[in-house]
Write an enzyme that holds these catalytic residues in place. Sequence first.
Site, short mmCIF file in Angstrom:
data_model
loop_
_atom_site.label_atom_id
_atom_site.label_comp_id
_atom_site.label_asym_id
_atom_site.label_seq_id
_atom_site.Cartn_x
_atom_site.Cartn_y
_atom_site.Cartn_z
N GLU A 38 22.33 0.17 13.28
CA GLU A 38 21.63 -0.06 14.56
C GLU A 38 21.56 1.25 15.34
OE1 GLU A 38 23.32 -3.34 16.72
OE2 GLU A 38 22.76 -4.79 15.17
N HIS A 129 -12.58 4.06 12.12
CA HIS A 129 -13.53 3.81 11.03
C HIS A 129 -14.30 2.53 11.33
CE1 HIS A 129 -14.16 3.00 6.43
NE2 HIS A 129 -15.26 3.27 7.07
N ASP A 168 -15.52 12.65 3.28
CA ASP A 168 -15.97 11.26 3.22
C ASP A 168 -16.74 10.91 4.49
OD1 ASP A 168 -14.01 10.93 5.17
OD2 ASP A 168 -12.57 10.01 3.79
N LYS A 191 -17.03 9.28 -0.56
CA LYS A 191 -15.77 9.00 -1.27
C LYS A 191 -15.71 7.53 -1.66
CE LYS A 191 -11.75 8.64 1.11
NZ LYS A 191 -10.62 9.17 1.89
#
Length: 303
Positions: A38, A129, A168, A191
Amino acid sequence: MSTVVLALPGGECLAAALAPQLDAQAGGIEFRRFPDGESYYRIASDVRDCDVVVVAALRDPDPLGLALWYVADTAREMGARRIGLVAPYLPYMRQDARFQPGEAVTSRSFARFVSQAFDWLVTVDPHLHRYPTLDVVYTIPSLVVPSAAAVARWVQANVARPVVIGPDSESEQWAGEVARRVGCPSQVLAKTRLGDRHVEISLPEPGLAQGRQPVLLDDIISSGHTMAEAVRHVRSAFGVGPVCIGVHALFAPQARDLLLAAGASQVLTCNTVPDASNAIDVLPDIAAAVRPLLGRPGTQAGA
Ligand code: R5P
């Protein structure tokens, strides 16, 4: 109103560089692990009635996930006025859809979690994206700092006759803007991702070469396979090794070696994730974005 900058473990150098640019006090966080695993956290600065800026380097986000919550929650309990998160690299943006039934859309869950802990968020070039903006998933005010100005300054100062190439379709937003600022041509390749470490990339237009130095630019270098595949194609089309620039240096083990073995002439990144490859300073641009959120007069970062 005074401002205290707190660094999560691993974000200390970013916080130390940002605090003076924000006219803020560098606060302290004590952290240690208990024998059972922890965590112990203590905010060792008075944050009552202060604006708190938590700075987190989130290359490996899972071990710091709970820390984000603990530190923000503790600052709130200690009377902080507003608590913002500066995460120069914003993780969990790439899983932005449920491609298979039952998959966690971690971009949404992470955004809900951060939005509950913090009052605002500032980041650099998040991987947008399928989401047009961060506001689609973040419910707190979020500010995106583009790296393009800093990257373009570096390219202008260091590369003669550049051509900027994105590996890409998503990289168009970065490659196109850097090329526009530099005043040079750009091209974006296509890509197809076949697996975490397997991609296919289209060939660059040979007509673009014309004695130019290719600069490959992507937001993230993770396994390095996207960039390495692009390096191989660009090298054979241009006859020279490209300069590889990644905004966020995630660099899985061997990623850098993969790029050099593929024929990259240089591999460098912005300092959103502390790494030996950091050559492009975006902290002044981050500070310029954060200052108005703190009621400070703006500063002029790179145009
Ligand atoms: C995704 O499309 C990103 O823009 C990068 O191209 C990607 O994350 C790079 O990943 P890797 O280095 O693992 O190929």
